[in-house]
Design a protein around this motif. Structure first.
Motif, short mmCIF file in Angstrom:
data_model
loop_
_atom_site.label_atom_id
_atom_site.label_comp_id
_atom_site.label_asym_id
_atom_site.label_seq_id
_atom_site.Cartn_x
_atom_site.Cartn_y
_atom_site.Cartn_z
N LEU A 139 0.64 -0.99 -0.34
CA LEU A 139 -0.20 -0.18 -0.21
C LEU A 139 0.54 1.53 0.05
CD1 LEU A 139 -3.14 -1.24 1.85
CD2 LEU A 139 -2.71 -0.52 -0.62
N PRO A 140 1.96 1.32 0.43
CA PRO A 140 2.72 2.67 -0.11
C PRO A 140 3.19 2.80 -0.99
CG PRO A 140 3.48 1.14 2.22
CD PRO A 140 2.73 0.51 2.18
N PHE A 183 -13.65 -3.36 3.78
CA PHE A 183 -14.41 -2.56 4.02
C PHE A 183 -13.58 -1.24 5.10
CE2 PHE A 183 -16.42 -0.40 8.43
CZ PHE A 183 -17.68 -0.09 7.45
N ALA A 184 -12.16 -2.10 5.97
CA ALA A 184 -11.61 -1.41 6.96
C ALA A 184 -11.12 -0.76 5.82
CB ALA A 184 -10.61 -2.60 7.77
N LEU A 185 -9.99 -1.14 4.48
CA LEU A 185 -9.42 -0.48 4.08
C LEU A 185 -9.87 0.68 3.09
CD1 LEU A 185 -7.09 -3.62 2.35
CD2 LEU A 185 -6.40 -1.91 3.95
N ALA A 186 -11.34 0.74 2.51
CA ALA A 186 -11.79 1.54 2.36
C ALA A 186 -11.82 2.80 2.66
CB ALA A 186 -12.93 0.90 2.29
N GLU A 187 -11.99 2.41 4.20
CA GLU A 187 -12.24 3.69 5.22
C GLU A 187 -10.35 3.90 5.13
OE1 GLU A 187 -14.60 5.17 6.52
OE2 GLU A 187 -15.72 4.30 5.62
N GLY A 194 -7.26 6.61 -3.43
CA GLY A 194 -7.67 5.04 -3.29
C GLY A 194 -8.93 4.43 -2.91
N THR A 195 -9.46 2.97 -3.73
CA THR A 195 -10.61 2.29 -3.13
C THR A 195 -10.00 0.91 -2.74
OG1 THR A 195 -11.62 3.76 -4.92
CG2 THR A 195 -12.43 1.39 -4.82
N ALA A 196 -10.93 0.75 -2.08
CA ALA A 196 -11.15 -1.10 -2.31
C ALA A 196 -11.93 -1.54 -2.35
CB ALA A 196 -10.50 -1.14 -0.74
N VAL A 197 -12.09 -2.38 -2.53
CA VAL A 197 -13.41 -3.13 -2.73
C VAL A 197 -13.09 -4.52 -2.49
CG1 VAL A 197 -14.37 -2.07 -3.92
CG2 VAL A 197 -13.28 -3.98 -5.13
#
Length: 296
Positions: A139-140, A183-187, A194-197
């Motif tokens: 993620l960095p 869900f947590a990564l989306a926050e 960024g976007t997480a699904v």
């Protein structure tokens, strides 16, 4: 001119991961394909598919496939993959966490206290810890530029799994955890642009499943004689096309935090499976096993 997508598909050796990598290749992406099984060495999974084969399929599809052996339980190995991507491209646009490798590690007929504890904990390490290690490391780089996408691959939508017990204690916990991870990564990604699904295929005709039913992709319909629900199955191409379309969507942020099925993505992006059908397995399951033809 649209910039080439740089993607890491973690767990690209076979099944959904392989076809996600290939369908990203169809869209011209450069795809780093990681996994433990290479032409020189097999993982404990004991399957013949290799990451080199996947990378070659990506290149044949129109992209650039790069096979990189990695055990995603080893932070040092994952770090080496990410550092290589950084050296070669200075960015990462898409991370797909499709690591699993736990087939045969869950029991369908044992309660928690009857199950093998070490095997169950190994399942959680393979299915949950690998995703955390990979996201923590990648993620960095992915958040260096806005617009990055993380796709957490699981089994069952958050809505479906919330109301239903899935197979066994360890399996249920693993698949629910991956949905919650997205869900947590989306926050956390929201403020970084960024976007997480999370994404789930339906009844997937993976290499292992085709062997189990004694069919090929060309003759898969014969499997319905063993299990009528197999008529609602889908090839890995279906979810692969959906994830690739999502990755290429300039407005992908609208999906942030969503739990999506391959059918959801097919409807949103007007896609079909390789045979032209559009199965919706989770709606079929929730509908009480009505006629399969009503859901294709």
């Amino acid at each position: 001119m649209t910039e080439t997508i740089i993607a890491l598909v973690a767990g690209a050796t076979r099944g959904a991961g392989r076809q996600i990598a290939v369908q990203l290749g169809v869209r011209g992406a450069t795809v780093y394909c990681t996994g433990r099984t290479t032409r020189e060495r097999q993982s404990e999974y004991g399957r013949p598919e290799t990451i080199e084969e996947t990378a070659e399929l990506v290149t044949a599809a129109g992209g650039t496939g790069i096979a990189v052996p990695a055990d995603h339980l080893d932070p040092a190995q994952v770090r080496a993959v990410v550092e290589r991507i950084d050296r070669e491209h200075q960015r990462l646009d898409v991370l797909v966490n499709d690591i699993w490798g736990a087939e045969g590690m869950f029991a369908w007929d044992k309660r928690l206290w009857e199950d093998d504890l070490e095997r169950g904990l190994r399942l959680l390490r393979l299915a949950v810890d690998t995703h955390i290690i990979t996201s923590h490391t990648a993620l960095p780089l992915l958040t260096r530029n806005p617009g990055g996408l993380v796709v957490e691959m699981t089994d069952g939508t958050a809505e479906y799994n919330r109301e239903r017990y899935r197979v066994s204690f360890f399996y249920d916990l693993a698949k629910a955890s991956v949905n919650r991870m997205a869900f947590a990564l989306a926050e956390e990604l929201r403020t970084a642009g960024g976007t997480a699904v999370s994404v789930t295929p339906g009844f997937l005709r993976s290499e292992l499943m085709l062997e189990h039913f004694g069919v090929t992709e060309a003759t898969w319909r014969d499997g319905a004689a063993k299990d009528p629900h197999f008529a609602m199955s889908e090839s890995p191409v279906y979810v692969g096309r959906g994830v690739a379309a999502l990755a290429a969507d300039p407005d992908k942020a609208r999906w942030n935090g969503a739990s999506l099925s391959s059918a959801d993505l097919a409807r949103a992006y007007d896609l079909t499976d390789a045979d032209g059908s559009r199965p919706d397995f989770w709606r079929y399951e929730a509908g009480g096993f009505e006629r399969p033809e009503d859901y294709r």
